[in-house]
Design a protein around this motif. Structure first.
Motif, PDB file in Angstrom:
ATOM      1  N   VAL A  61       0.991  -1.152   0.058  1.00 11.67           N
ATOM      2  CA  VAL A  61       0.023  -0.147  -0.020  1.00 11.67           C
ATOM      3  C   VAL A  61       0.921   1.293  -0.047  1.00 11.67           C
ATOM      4  O   VAL A  61       0.684   2.088  -0.747  1.00 11.67           O
ATOM      5  CB  VAL A  61      -0.991  -0.017   1.150  1.00 11.67           C
ATOM      6  N   HIS A  62       1.831   1.361   0.790  1.00 16.74           N
ATOM      7  CA  HIS A  62       2.931   2.251   0.946  1.00 16.74           C
ATOM      8  C   HIS A  62       3.494   2.435  -0.258  1.00 16.74           C
ATOM      9  O   HIS A  62       3.684   3.880  -0.862  1.00 16.74           O
ATOM     10  CB  HIS A  62       3.749   2.066   1.969  1.00 16.74           C
ATOM     11  N   GLU A  63       3.945   1.523  -0.630  1.00 18.21           N
ATOM     12  CA  GLU A  63       4.682   1.560  -2.185  1.00 18.21           C
ATOM     13  C   GLU A  63       3.844   2.031  -3.181  1.00 18.21           C
ATOM     14  O   GLU A  63       4.296   2.992  -4.080  1.00 18.21           O
ATOM     15  CB  GLU A  63       5.450   0.068  -2.608  1.00 18.21           C
ATOM     16  N   LEU A  64       2.858   1.560  -3.661  1.00 16.91           N
ATOM     17  CA  LEU A  64       1.862   2.026  -4.470  1.00 16.91           C
ATOM     18  C   LEU A  64       1.480   3.547  -4.272  1.00 16.91           C
ATOM     19  O   LEU A  64       1.689   4.424  -5.269  1.00 16.91           O
ATOM     20  CB  LEU A  64       0.479   1.425  -4.288  1.00 16.91           C
ATOM     21  N   ARG A  65       1.289   4.036  -2.971  1.00 22.65           N
ATOM     22  CA  ARG A  65       1.075   5.561  -2.585  1.00 22.65           C
ATOM     23  C   ARG A  65       2.151   6.359  -3.301  1.00 22.65           C
ATOM     24  O   ARG A  65       2.104   7.375  -3.874  1.00 22.65           O
ATOM     25  CB  ARG A  65       0.766   5.762  -1.290  1.00 22.65           C
ATOM     26  N   GLU A  66       3.476   5.998  -3.117  1.00 23.36           N
ATOM     27  CA  GLU A  66       4.594   6.721  -3.553  1.00 23.36           C
ATOM     28  C   GLU A  66       4.496   6.725  -5.031  1.00 23.36           C
ATOM     29  O   GLU A  66       4.890   7.729  -5.513  1.00 23.36           O
ATOM     30  CB  GLU A  66       5.929   5.945  -2.866  1.00 23.36           C
ATOM     31  N   ARG A  67       4.308   5.618  -5.544  1.00 21.83           N
ATOM     32  CA  ARG A  67       4.592   5.182  -6.980  1.00 21.83           C
ATOM     33  C   ARG A  67       3.669   6.159  -7.801  1.00 21.83           C
ATOM     34  O   ARG A  67       3.914   6.890  -8.801  1.00 21.83           O
ATOM     35  CB  ARG A  67       4.312   3.777  -7.383  1.00 21.83           C
ATOM     36  N   TRP A  68       2.389   6.177  -7.263  1.00 18.49           N
ATOM     37  CA  TRP A  68       1.377   6.884  -7.882  1.00 18.49           C
ATOM     38  C   TRP A  68       1.245   8.333  -7.332  1.00 18.49           C
ATOM     39  O   TRP A  68       0.273   9.193  -7.687  1.00 18.49           O
ATOM     40  CB  TRP A  68       0.027   6.503  -7.605  1.00 18.49           C
ATOM     41  N   GLY A  69       2.248   8.889  -6.575  1.00 13.40           N
ATOM     42  CA  GLY A  69       2.395  10.299  -6.334  1.00 13.40           C
ATOM     43  C   GLY A  69       1.358  10.623  -5.225  1.00 13.40           C
ATOM     44  O   GLY A  69       0.943  11.771  -4.880  1.00 13.40           O
ATOM     45  N   ILE A  79      -1.148  21.430  -8.543  1.00 17.52           N
ATOM     46  CA  ILE A  79      -0.250  22.320  -9.198  1.00 17.52           C
ATOM     47  C   ILE A  79       0.493  21.594 -10.279  1.00 17.52           C
ATOM     48  O   ILE A  79       0.674  22.097 -11.357  1.00 17.52           O
ATOM     49  CB  ILE A  79       0.475  23.059  -8.243  1.00 17.52           C
ATOM     50  N   LEU A  80       0.848  20.351  -9.896  1.00 14.66           N
ATOM     51  CA  LEU A  80       1.668  19.538 -10.894  1.00 14.66           C
ATOM     52  C   LEU A  80       0.972  19.256 -12.059  1.00 14.66           C
ATOM     53  O   LEU A  80       1.407  19.165 -13.183  1.00 14.66           O
ATOM     54  CB  LEU A  80       2.257  18.251 -10.048  1.00 14.66           C
ATOM     55  N   TYR A  81      -0.450  18.884 -11.739  1.00 11.04           N
ATOM     56  CA  TYR A  81      -1.344  18.548 -12.830  1.00 11.04           C
ATOM     57  C   TYR A  81      -1.620  19.761 -13.956  1.00 11.04           C
ATOM     58  O   TYR A  81      -1.682  19.612 -14.889  1.00 11.04           O
ATOM     59  CB  TYR A  81      -2.655  18.051 -12.302  1.00 11.04           C
ATOM     60  N   LEU A  82      -1.702  20.904 -13.263  1.00 10.66           N
ATOM     61  CA  LEU A  82      -1.792  22.207 -13.976  1.00 10.66           C
ATOM     62  C   LEU A  82      -0.506  22.365 -14.876  1.00 10.66           C
ATOM     63  O   LEU A  82      -0.772  22.610 -16.023  1.00 10.66           O
ATOM     64  CB  LEU A  82      -2.200  23.273 -13.204  1.00 10.66           C
ATOM     65  N   ALA A  83       0.266  22.360 -13.984  1.00  6.58           N
ATOM     66  CA  ALA A  83       1.721  22.563 -14.887  1.00  6.58           C
ATOM     67  C   ALA A  83       1.675  21.613 -16.089  1.00  6.58           C
ATOM     68  O   ALA A  83       2.275  21.989 -17.187  1.00  6.58           O
ATOM     69  CB  ALA A  83       2.744  22.250 -14.016  1.00  6.58           C
ATOM     70  N   GLY A  84       1.373  20.315 -15.923  1.00  2.00           N
ATOM     71  CA  GLY A  84       1.365  19.352 -17.100  1.00  2.00           C
ATOM     72  C   GLY A  84       0.380  19.682 -18.213  1.00  2.00           C
ATOM     73  O   GLY A  84       0.719  19.807 -19.236  1.00  2.00           O
ATOM     74  N   GLY A  88       0.258  20.607 -22.321  1.00  2.00           N
ATOM     75  CA  GLY A  88      -0.453  19.743 -23.376  1.00  2.00           C
ATOM     76  C   GLY A  88      -0.568  18.067 -22.704  1.00  2.00           C
ATOM     77  O   GLY A  88      -0.988  17.340 -23.232  1.00  2.00           O
ATOM     78  N   ASP A  89      -0.002  17.959 -21.493  1.00  2.00           N
ATOM     79  CA  ASP A  89       0.056  16.683 -21.004  1.00  2.00           C
ATOM     80  C   ASP A  89      -0.978  16.426 -20.056  1.00  2.00           C
ATOM     81  O   ASP A  89      -1.302  17.234 -19.079  1.00  2.00           O
ATOM     82  CB  ASP A  89       1.622  16.417 -20.356  1.00  2.00           C
ATOM     83  N   LEU A  90      -2.100  15.609 -20.360  1.00  2.53           N
ATOM     84  CA  LEU A  90      -3.268  15.297 -19.527  1.00  2.53           C
ATOM     85  C   LEU A  90      -3.032  14.165 -18.257  1.00  2.53           C
ATOM     86  O   LEU A  90      -3.857  13.946 -17.530  1.00  2.53           O
ATOM     87  CB  LEU A  90      -4.365  14.801 -20.463  1.00  2.53           C
ATOM     88  N   GLY A  91      -1.742  13.860 -18.440  1.00  2.00           N
ATOM     89  CA  GLY A  91      -1.288  12.834 -17.116  1.00  2.00           C
ATOM     90  C   GLY A  91      -1.658  11.470 -17.635  1.00  2.00           C
ATOM     91  O   GLY A  91      -2.080  10.993 -18.868  1.00  2.00           O
ATOM     92  N   ARG A  92      -1.488  10.676 -16.682  1.00  2.00           N
ATOM     93  CA  ARG A  92      -1.501   9.139 -16.786  1.00  2.00           C
ATOM     94  C   ARG A  92      -2.629   8.614 -16.021  1.00  2.00           C
ATOM     95  O   ARG A  92      -2.739   9.024 -14.565  1.00  2.00           O
ATOM     96  CB  ARG A  92      -0.312   8.629 -16.330  1.00  2.00           C
ATOM     97  N   PHE A 298      -8.019  10.855 -10.350  1.00  2.00           N
ATOM     98  CA  PHE A 298      -8.315  12.106 -10.656  1.00  2.00           C
ATOM     99  C   PHE A 298      -7.644  12.648 -12.237  1.00  2.00           C
ATOM    100  O   PHE A 298      -8.429  13.442 -12.718  1.00  2.00           O
ATOM    101  CB  PHE A 298      -8.154  12.996  -9.398  1.00  2.00           C
ATOM    102  N   PRO A 299      -6.710  12.198 -12.591  1.00  2.00           N
ATOM    103  CA  PRO A 299      -6.204  12.520 -13.943  1.00  2.00           C
ATOM    104  C   PRO A 299      -7.242  12.421 -15.052  1.00  2.00           C
ATOM    105  O   PRO A 299      -7.699  13.228 -16.028  1.00  2.00           O
ATOM    106  CB  PRO A 299      -4.881  11.845 -14.210  1.00  2.00           C
ATOM    107  N   LEU A 300      -7.676  11.188 -14.948  1.00  7.01           N
ATOM    108  CA  LEU A 300      -8.636  10.640 -16.220  1.00  7.01           C
ATOM    109  C   LEU A 300     -10.078  11.409 -15.804  1.00  7.01           C
ATOM    110  O   LEU A 300     -10.464  12.066 -16.666  1.00  7.01           O
ATOM    111  CB  LEU A 300      -8.997   9.255 -15.881  1.00  7.01           C
TER     112      LEU A 300
END
Lengths: 337, 277, 530
Positions: A61-69, A79-84, A88-92, A298-300
């Protein structure tokens, strides 16, 4: 209508378009913040949604949280999302582990076909029948059509869908039951188009019938009102033929609320078809968005909101422009931004 | 007001519908008195057909709960949620639309952008998200539906105001020296309301159906019976035990039908004022 | 040597189930594409990384484990491992691997692949393997056909053997080594040794697999290919079966109530075998942080208030059995009927509650609880509805709180914001794999499907730890019998029923349910009528 000879670029229509273009980013931002806040407020995050289906230990659980930010603060993530977004990057997508743009691009044409088809079907059928009904208010045809529309309007779309599927796909076997194409058949070109169209008949009809009832009632209501207006009375007094009266004067005036409704329906292009998409296993954006909420992706979700927002803004703009054509009394400049 | 009612009463269908609606509301309010079985009591004989057993006149569901009791108690939830949501949406939307249509300029712009923002979020998804966050109690569902439904009345009112503003009888009122507020409330608003009233009827209908769809996805208040949840449960056995879905569906149909007819009656009753020069 | 295993299979209880004879006189027909209903599309389809039934359903046809479960004795079918043996001190486990096996890209399968998977995938990243293989130190590969797992602390050979079907899927080392395994594209574009090759996945629509012509068990598989149609809506699945658009739906994808109707149709059969190896439990999870519930008499009272036969008959329509403890009857090696049970007895329940000092108040209520049924199964939600009524009858008022999966996971297993919950843990062929974790103390919050109940008993922890290390199978069995007795006495959670699933299939499909984990095994033996 608009005075002859006025060029578009300098005219009020262009001002409207330009104003809308300037305002669009603000609307989008508002939508994004709202969507983000809502997902943040929901209990559990994307990791919770994921491990609920498979179990694991605390380390995982901990590792996944880290991995997925997800161990970062909400503000940072947004803010990271907006920056992306700015690049033009809609994220993953978290749920699908693929770029959001790819996931949406796959489903967008299907949703457009489904929603566009349903809207066209509904609009054509609804306004057509609405004109028939409103031509002679309280006449026998009006009563029949209005009654039918009332009943349809009250029917839950998923129930209607199931019934239609049971009849046409299971009992009669005229139409395919689910999906948007026959798997593994390898159709191309026109044959593929036909295959997809066949698969869309049931979902489009289900969605369309429900909306058709709406347009019918609105059209009819608008026509009833228009019959009483001075404008029509004057035309009647002039002795215009009934047919011309109905089509050119009454119906045209009744179109305003119907056109408004078109604008309102544009948002349902994405969300309103969620249930129909589920029943017929149509891979559209509506179902995708519902899944994004359940998976806390949330990115989706934000990506879908952006696409939906752009669609709505576009349609509303077109609707406002249409107003001016239909109702000469509407001023495009001062009153209608 | 009295001639409004008189005009309304002339439409027999609307009158009948109003009666039906009142009857439904009364039945819902007095449900425990009318039919004292507990709608949540599991353990009775399951899947009884309607009109089979006098103890369960409309049959029972898979867990043995009495269908009639669930219908009556479900009426409470569906009716209160739908009316509350539609009312809230209409009031809020009309206020926004009026303000926007009257003020024009910057305020109009701002309000319309806010409306745009809310409209870009598909109504059902907004409701879904709200319910996921707040929980599936009736209160949250009302909030959720109203949050997406207010934009309809807002746009309608604003559009009507925009088209009415240039009309002779409005200009006449302004020229006659009526203050803006008076013009708004006594001339514009009553003429702008009919589409809202007609739309309010649609709002109630769609609210009931949104609640049904949310229950369908398992997001209904599990402590109460609701028509939507009943249809959802009955859906699994639609072919073999269709009445479990048909009965609550009919209840929905009846309610929505009644609401729409009442709405249209109101529309008609209000309409003649529009033609006044 | 694989150990012997007595196999107990209950006869089909429902009148409408058509039992499939395990061996038919007919010759399997070669050819045809089997169309199957699927309801999820996992983000990671690699069973070496994600051991879950949702993944296995598609992936196990492409990627194989070292061994598969079988009915009867010895209870295992060799797949990539032909034989295995634990050492006397329990610190090593030797696997003899199959010869002449190739991955779908043509490269040979060797012990190096097993070594890589064990150390880098199962131990480091797999949801179940992370705990299971925590003591795995190294894997020796003296030759391409032999792999020796070496452990820092003794591991019973029986336990490792039991874990072979679910935890030991093998993927090619040459495709994963040196990459970030969790981000490797072959987690979706699967490459393995299985009877079917992965062809394509159209998201939202289908997965397509085709026959592997170089399969080590040629001429199998009988089928030309398998297509998994993504159909998330259960009503659509039933209708698809009727319309003949789908041949088979597993995991009770068709609503139970529809099954009766479907079974009567010509050309459709309902099969209840083939899931015994993945039996699920319905449990009432209890939050011991709540003072009333910390009293064992109250917990026993709740157990007495529940009528498991109602749950079996009404909620599962006969396709379940009342649970006796957390280990299902199917596993006769460990299950014991000799443990305290709490038959349905509301009067006894009331007496216990009175004794615990919780009398009925003026409105008939003793105390109130919040009940969170797991949202992912229809049956657990209905169990919530039923439990509410059952508790009401003995004076406990329960308010149902239903959340979506993420919310439920957080509320129950992280925030502990519940009083009672309905859970559905799965038994995976050995109590140590995913059952004892429901009783083990000292777990950090956030671990799903584990003891998050605020209950801990040192005697229980000691039993669990010892049993996981005891090498002698007979001793181990005795320890687990004691585990069950202690679990039943203390009742930290209440097992109510054990259930498996049903497969609905066209009668044209054969070779169904021929092992206890059929739906998540490799379907090499399955075939379609011409």
């Amino acid at each position: 209508m608009s005075p002859p000879g006025r060029s578009f670029v300098r005219g009020p229509a262009w001002l409207l378009v330009r104003r809308r273009l300037v305002q669009a980013p603000l609307v989008l931002l508002f939508v994004l913040v709202g969507g983000f806040l809502l997902l943040e407020a929901a209990p559990g995050d994307a990791v919770d949604a994921y491990v609920a289906s498979l179990g694991g230990d605390a380390g995982l659980v901990h590792e996944l949280r880290e991995r997925w930010g997800l161990d970062r603060s909400p503000a940072t993530r947004f803010i990271l999302y907006l920056a992306g977004l700015a690049t033009g990057d809609l994220g993953r997508s978290v749920a699908f582990d693929r770029p959001v743009l790819a996931v949406i691009a796959e489903r967008l044409p299907v949703t457009l076909a489904l929603a566009g088809g349903a809207t066209t079907f509904a609009f054509a059928l609804g306004t057509g029948l609405g004109i028939l009904a409103g031509a002679r208010p309280r006449g026998p045809l009006d009563r029949l059509l209005s009654a039918a529309a009332l009943v349809l309007n009250a029917t839950p779309s998923f129930w209607l869908g199931l019934l239609l599927a049971l009849l046409f796909a299971v009992h009669l076997r005229w139409l395919p039951l689910a999906g948007i194409e026959t798997i593994g058949a390898g159709y191309t070109g026109a044959a593929r188009l036909f295959d997809v169209a066949r698969h869309l008949v049931l979902p489009v009809s289900t969605l369309g019938l429900v909306y058709a009832a709406l347009y019918l009632r609105l059209m009819r209501a608008g026509m009833v009102e228009a019959w009483r207006s001075d404008f029509v009375r004057a035309a009647r007094a002039k002795g215009i033929s009934r047919r011309r009266l109905v089509l050119r004067h009454v119906a045209r005036n009744a179109l305003l609320p119907v056109v408004t409704m078109l604008g309102l329906q544009s948002a349902t292009l994405v969300g309103g078809s969620v249930v129909v998409e589920s029943v017929f296993a149509v891979p559209g954006l509506g179902r995708l968005a519902a899944e994004a909420v359940t998976q806390r992706d949330f990115p989706l979700l934000l990506g879908i909101l952006i696409v939906s927002a752009l669609l709505v803004l576009l349609v509303n703009l077109l609707v406002d422009l249409l107003y001016a054509r239909i109702d000469p009394r509407v001023e495009l400049g001062a009153r209608a931004p | 007001m009295t001639d409004l009612l008189a005009r309304f009463a002339r439409d027999r269908a609307a009158l009948l519908a109003a009666g039906v609606l009142a009857g439904l509301a009364l039945a819902a309010a007095s449900a425990p008195l009318l039919w004292p079985l507990d709608p949540e009591a599991v353990g009775g004989p399951p899947l009884l057909r309607p009109l089979g057993d006098p103890a369960h006149p409309l049959g029972t569901d898979r867990l043995g709960r009495d269908v009639l009791a669930r219908l009556l108690h479900g009426a409470r939830l569906s009716l209160t949620v739908a009316f509350a949501a539609a009312f809230a949406a209409s009031v809020l939307g009309s206020a926004v639309g009026l303000a926007a249509g009257l003020a024009g300029g910057r305020l109009d712009e701002l309000l319309m952008r806010v409306t745009d923002a809310f409209q870009t979020v598909p109504g059902f998804l907004l409701a879904l998200a709200f319910v996921s966050v707040l929980g599936p109690e009736a209160r949250s569902v009302v909030l959720a539906i109203a949050a997406s439904a207010w934009t309809g009345p807002a746009r309608l009112v604003r559009a009507e105001i925009a088209s009415l503003a240039g009309r002779d009888f409005v200009l006449a009122a302004v020229v006659a020296g009526l203050p803006r507020r008076e013009v708004a409330l006594r001339v514009l608003l009553p003429n702008a309301l009919p589409p809202v009233v007609a739309y309010a009827a649609t709002s109630v209908a769609s609210a009931v159906l949104i609640e049904a769809a949310l229950s369908f996805l398992g997001l209904a208040d599990p402590n109460r019976a609701s028509w939507g949840a009943m249809i959802a449960e009955g859906r699994a056995v639609l072919v073999s035990e269709p009445w479990l879905s048909i009965l609550p569906g009919l209840a929905l149909l009846l309610t929505v039908l009644a609401v729409n007819l009442v709405g249209e009656g109101l529309n008609e009753a209000l309409a003649p004022r529009r033609a006044r020069p | 040597m694989p150990l012997s295993r007595r196999h107990l299979l209950a006869a089909a209880t429902s009148p409408f189930v058509v039992p499939t004879a395990p061996v038919l006189a007919r010759e399997p027909h070669r050819g045809g594409v089997l169309v199957v209903a699927a309801d999820t599309e996992p983000r990671n389809l690699n069973p070496a990384l994600v051991a879950s039934n949702g993944v296995f359903y598609v992936a196990s046809k492409v990627i194989e484990p070292l061994a598969e479960m079988a009915y009867g004795e010895p209870g295992f079918t060799p797949r990539l491992a032909l034989g295995w043996q634990g050492s006397a001190d329990g610190k090593s486990f030797t696997l003899r691997l199959r010869e002449g096996v190739r991955f779908h890209d043509g490269r040979p399968f060797t012990s190096a692949d097993v070594a890589y998977c064990a150390l880098e995938l199962w131990k480091k990243h797999q949801n179940l393997g992370r705990v299971f293989f925590v003591d795995l130190e190294a894997v020796d590969t003296p030759d391409p056909r032999t792999a020796v797992l070496r452990f820092a602390a003794p591991m019973p050979a029986q336990l490792i053997e039991n874990a072979l079907p679910a935890l030991t899927a093998v993927v090619p080392r040459h495709l994963f080594e040196g990459t970030d395994p969790l981000a490797n594209p072959h987690n979706q574009k699967l490459v393995g040794t299985g009877p079917f090759r992965f062809v394509e996945h159209r998201p939202g629509q289908y997965y397509r697999l085709e026959r592997n012509p170089d399969y080590w068990d040629a001429p199998k598989p009988h089928l030309d290919g398998i297509v998994y149609r993504v159909l998330p809506d259960r009503g659509a699945i039933a209708a698809a079966l009727e319309a003949g658009e789908v041949h088979l739906a597993a995991f009770s994808a068709v609503p139970l109530a529809d099954m009766q109707r479907l079974a009567k149709l010509p050309g459709i059969a309902v099969i209840d075998r083939g899931y015994e190896g993945i039996t699920y439990l319905v449990t009432v999870e209890i939050n011991h942080r709540r003072k009333e519930l910390a009293d064992v008499r109250v917990r026993r009272a709740i157990a007495h208030a529940i009528d498991p036969n109602f749950v079996v008959e009404r909620i599962f329509l006969g396709h379940a059995k009342p649970a006796i403890g957390p280990i299902p009857r199917f596993d006769a090696r460990f299950h014991t009927a000799d443990q305290p049970t709490y038959p349905y007895d509301p009067k006894r329940a009331e007496a216990l509650l009175d004794e615990a000092g919780l009398p009925r108040g003026p409105n008939g209520v003793r105390f109130s609880v919040e009940l969170l049924p797991a949202p992912w199964f229809e049956q657990t939600r209905q169990m919530g509805d039923y439990l509410r009524q059952a508790l009401k009858a003995v004076g406990i008022e329960a308010k149902l709180v239903v959340k979506d999966p993420a919310g439920h996971q957080k509320a129950v297993y992280t925030d502990h914001a519940f009083d009672l919950a309905i859970g559905s843990p799965v038994y995976r062929n050995d109590p140590a794999i995913s059952t004892t974790i429901l009783y083990q103390g000292g777990l950090p919050p956030g671990v799903p499907f584990s003891n998050q109940y605020g209950w801990a008993d040192p005697a229980m922890d000691e039993l669990i730890a010892r049993a996981a290390r005891t090498l002698d199978p007979a001793e181990r069995a005795e320890l687990y019998r004691r585990f069950q007795r202690l679990a039943a006495e203390q009742l930290p959670l209440i097992p109510v029923v054990e259930f498996t699933f049903l497969t609905v299939a066209s009668t044209r499909v054969h070779g169904v349910a021929d092992n206890p984990r059929w739906a998540v095994s490799n379907w090499a033996e399955t075939w379609l009528d011409a």
